[in-house]
Design an enzyme around this catalytic site. Structure first.
Site, mmCIF file in Angstrom:
data_model
loop_
_atom_site.group_PDB
_atom_site.id
_atom_site.type_symbol
_atom_site.label_atom_id
_atom_site.label_comp_id
_atom_site.label_asym_id
_atom_site.label_seq_id
_atom_site.Cartn_x
_atom_site.Cartn_y
_atom_site.Cartn_z
ATOM 1 N N ARG A 49 0.852 -1.073 0.027
ATOM 2 C CA ARG A 49 -0.133 -0.101 0.043
ATOM 3 C C ARG A 49 0.891 1.139 -0.074
ATOM 4 O O ARG A 49 2.179 1.168 0.327
ATOM 5 C CB ARG A 49 -0.941 0.095 1.169
ATOM 6 C CG ARG A 49 -0.598 -0.633 2.337
ATOM 7 C CD ARG A 49 0.200 0.024 3.156
ATOM 8 N NE ARG A 49 0.182 1.559 3.471
ATOM 9 C CZ ARG A 49 0.939 2.369 3.402
ATOM 10 N NH1 ARG A 49 2.143 2.273 3.641
ATOM 11 N NH2 ARG A 49 0.697 3.691 3.542
ATOM 12 N N GLY A 50 0.094 2.576 -0.073
ATOM 13 C CA GLY A 50 0.935 3.629 -0.244
ATOM 14 C C GLY A 50 1.158 3.867 -1.700
ATOM 15 O O GLY A 50 1.393 2.896 -2.443
ATOM 16 N N ALA A 51 0.795 5.169 -2.253
ATOM 17 C CA ALA A 51 0.759 5.309 -3.703
ATOM 18 C C ALA A 51 1.885 4.855 -4.466
ATOM 19 O O ALA A 51 1.807 4.064 -5.515
ATOM 20 C CB ALA A 51 0.275 7.036 -3.790
ATOM 21 N N ARG A 92 -7.249 -0.236 -6.842
ATOM 22 C CA ARG A 92 -7.599 0.684 -5.892
ATOM 23 C C ARG A 92 -7.791 1.905 -6.906
ATOM 24 O O ARG A 92 -6.827 2.226 -7.695
ATOM 25 C CB ARG A 92 -6.382 0.852 -4.803
ATOM 26 C CG ARG A 92 -6.420 -0.641 -3.946
ATOM 27 C CD ARG A 92 -5.587 -0.170 -2.917
ATOM 28 N NE ARG A 92 -6.018 0.742 -1.837
ATOM 29 C CZ ARG A 92 -5.568 1.288 -0.866
ATOM 30 N NH1 ARG A 92 -4.209 1.101 -0.799
ATOM 31 N NH2 ARG A 92 -6.259 2.166 -0.034
ATOM 32 N N GLN A 201 -2.339 2.358 9.673
ATOM 33 C CA GLN A 201 -0.930 2.507 8.972
ATOM 34 C C GLN A 201 0.133 3.524 9.830
ATOM 35 O O GLN A 201 1.375 3.254 9.804
ATOM 36 C CB GLN A 201 -1.159 3.206 7.661
ATOM 37 C CG GLN A 201 -1.650 2.334 6.769
ATOM 38 C CD GLN A 201 -3.242 2.659 6.827
ATOM 39 O OE1 GLN A 201 -3.868 3.306 7.917
ATOM 40 N NE2 GLN A 201 -4.035 2.499 5.546
ATOM 41 N N ASP A 242 -2.103 10.656 -2.350
ATOM 42 C CA ASP A 242 -2.632 9.826 -3.229
ATOM 43 C C ASP A 242 -3.057 10.171 -4.707
ATOM 44 O O ASP A 242 -2.685 9.577 -5.637
ATOM 45 C CB ASP A 242 -3.769 8.786 -2.733
ATOM 46 C CG ASP A 242 -3.136 7.979 -1.361
ATOM 47 O OD1 ASP A 242 -3.174 8.422 -0.348
ATOM 48 O OD2 ASP A 242 -2.978 6.801 -1.713
ATOM 49 N N ASN A 252 -5.857 12.294 0.378
ATOM 50 C CA ASN A 252 -4.647 11.367 1.093
ATOM 51 C C ASN A 252 -5.746 10.794 2.263
ATOM 52 O O ASN A 252 -6.720 10.731 2.462
ATOM 53 C CB ASN A 252 -3.919 12.370 1.660
ATOM 54 C CG ASN A 252 -2.638 11.658 2.394
ATOM 55 O OD1 ASN A 252 -2.147 10.791 1.762
ATOM 56 N ND2 ASN A 252 -2.213 11.973 3.698
ATOM 57 N N LYS A 253 -4.887 9.960 3.028
ATOM 58 C CA LYS A 253 -5.677 9.129 3.846
ATOM 59 C C LYS A 253 -6.693 9.810 4.692
ATOM 60 O O LYS A 253 -6.463 10.970 5.183
ATOM 61 C CB LYS A 253 -4.429 8.466 4.853
ATOM 62 C CG LYS A 253 -4.922 7.590 5.959
ATOM 63 C CD LYS A 253 -5.889 6.358 5.575
ATOM 64 C CE LYS A 253 -5.255 5.412 4.411
ATOM 65 N NZ LYS A 253 -6.190 4.543 3.872
#
Ligand code: MRU
Length: 361
Positions: A49-51, A92, A201, A242, A252-253
């Site tokens: 995960r993570g862009a 995603r 996270q 993201d 973003n998150k």
């Protein structure tokens, strides 16, 4: 002081190895991935995960999808690649790096095809491009770190959210890159890490990697950020992204938007650190960015046991949009972007993306 970074995505002996980020911090286990379907699942289920890391993984995934197939000619191969890229991009929806990386591979295949390469040569080109994307990301993050470092001073308190760290990229992270570079230069920063509900996270990943690096960090629950700011312990907030829309709105998150409002209320600069591969000039504002909604169980069973009644209605968006007007600056590998007087980044983004095809710097 330097330390060795753990690489969450690795290409070794013709296999993709993914560090299972769902198992951290309890267990450091890599999965060997050999098929495009496994790559899709690993992205969807947050093994990776993570862009930027999602983009890198998808690039290897596209290669894996055609590696062992035979094609009558290059157009046939390219047609199949397009379908497979579309399949991977559905894993995603929010992080634009996923589509960006797949587009790079498709463009490379089309160019190699136009230059008369055979199907096997086109496939080899795909792997070369995926390796290049990963290598470039390392350099990109380092540059983000160098630019970001100019905004920091010894002794500062920094608040960050989610995991915009080394685990989410090829190395250094985005928002953590200035933090790692500050450490290399002997600066002392005090990092506050939001736990980042519901998937944690911050608690599981950022806390783990900053601890490993020996960086002074303190974990807080998301709802403690306001108090920590009010106490004067935070001099800057730095988060990742993201997707950055054409006007500078940032996806973003989930929880990032709230943090930006809190930062504004406490007069604390709010920085977004993002590579140009996270910018989406085709999407005018944050309103048009698709926001992923994730399973209810992340909220109701997030701690390995039920924390809400069975049958409870749940809303679980994985990201939110921070309007550009709340963002003090966006740190990229090519420099720091500041908004116009109207709080919009449209001009600065157009300008920097115009320079994108040139060399890094
Ligand atoms: O759902 P995730 O864990 O993939 O979300 C990741 C984030 O929101 C990060 O802040 C973002 O990708 C930063 S990029 C280093």
């Amino acid at each position: 002081m330097t330390h060795s970074f753990i690489q969450s995505v690795q290409w070794k002996e013709n296999h993709l190895l993914l560090l299972d980020q769902n198992r951290l911090p309890e267990e450091t286990r890599y999965h060997k991935i050999d098929t495009i379907e496994e790559v899709w699942k690993a992205i969807r289920q947050l093994t990776v995960r993570g862009a930027p890391a999602i983009g890198i993984t998808a690039a290897y995934g596209l290669y894996l999808g055609v590696q062992h197939l035979s094609y009558g000619n290059v157009p046939e191969l390219i047609e199949d690649l397009k379908g497979k890229a579309e399949f991977l991009s559905q894993a995603r929806p929010t992080a634009i790096n996923l589509r960006w990386a797949l587009m790079r591979l498709l463009t490379r295949a089309e160019m190699d095809g136009a230059h008369g390469c055979s199907t096997e040569e086109v496939k080899a080109g795909l792997l070369a491009e995926a390796l290049r994307i990963q290598k470039e990301d390392e350099e990109t993050c380092r540059r983000i770190g160098e630019h970001g470092l100019t905004l920091l001073k010894d002794g500062m308190g920094i608040l960050t959210h989610c995991n915009p760290g080394s685990l989410a990229t090829a190395k250094y992270g985005t928002a953590t890159a200035p933090i790692y570079l500050a450490r290399e230069q002997g600066m002392t920063l005090k990092i506050f890490i939001d736990e980042t509900r519901p998937v944690l996270q911050g608690a599981r990943l950022t806390a783990w990697e900053l601890m490993q690096a020996g960086i002074d960090s303190t974990l807080i629950c998301d709802n403690m950020a306001a108090l920590v700011m009010a106490k004067g312990w935070v001099q800057a907030v730095i988060v990742g992204a993201d997707r950055v829309a054409a006007n500078g709105d940032v996806a973003n998150k989930i929880g990032t938007y709230g943090l930006a409002i809190l930062a504004k209320a406490h007069n604390i600069p709010f920085y977004v650190a993002a590579p140009l591969s996270s910018f989406d000039p085709e999407t005018p504002t944050g309103e048009e960015i698709p926001i992923e909604e994730r399973p209810a169980e992340e909220v109701t069973e997030g701690f390995g046991k039920r924390t809400a009644p069975v049958g409870m209605k749940v809303y679980n968006p994985a990201f939110d949009i921070t309007p550009s007007s709340l963002i003090t600056a966006i740190i990229t590998e090519k420099g720091i972007l500041y908004p116009d007087q109207d709080g919009c980044y449209g001009k600065a983004i157009k300008e920097i993306l115009g320079r994108k095809s040139q060399t890094l710097s």
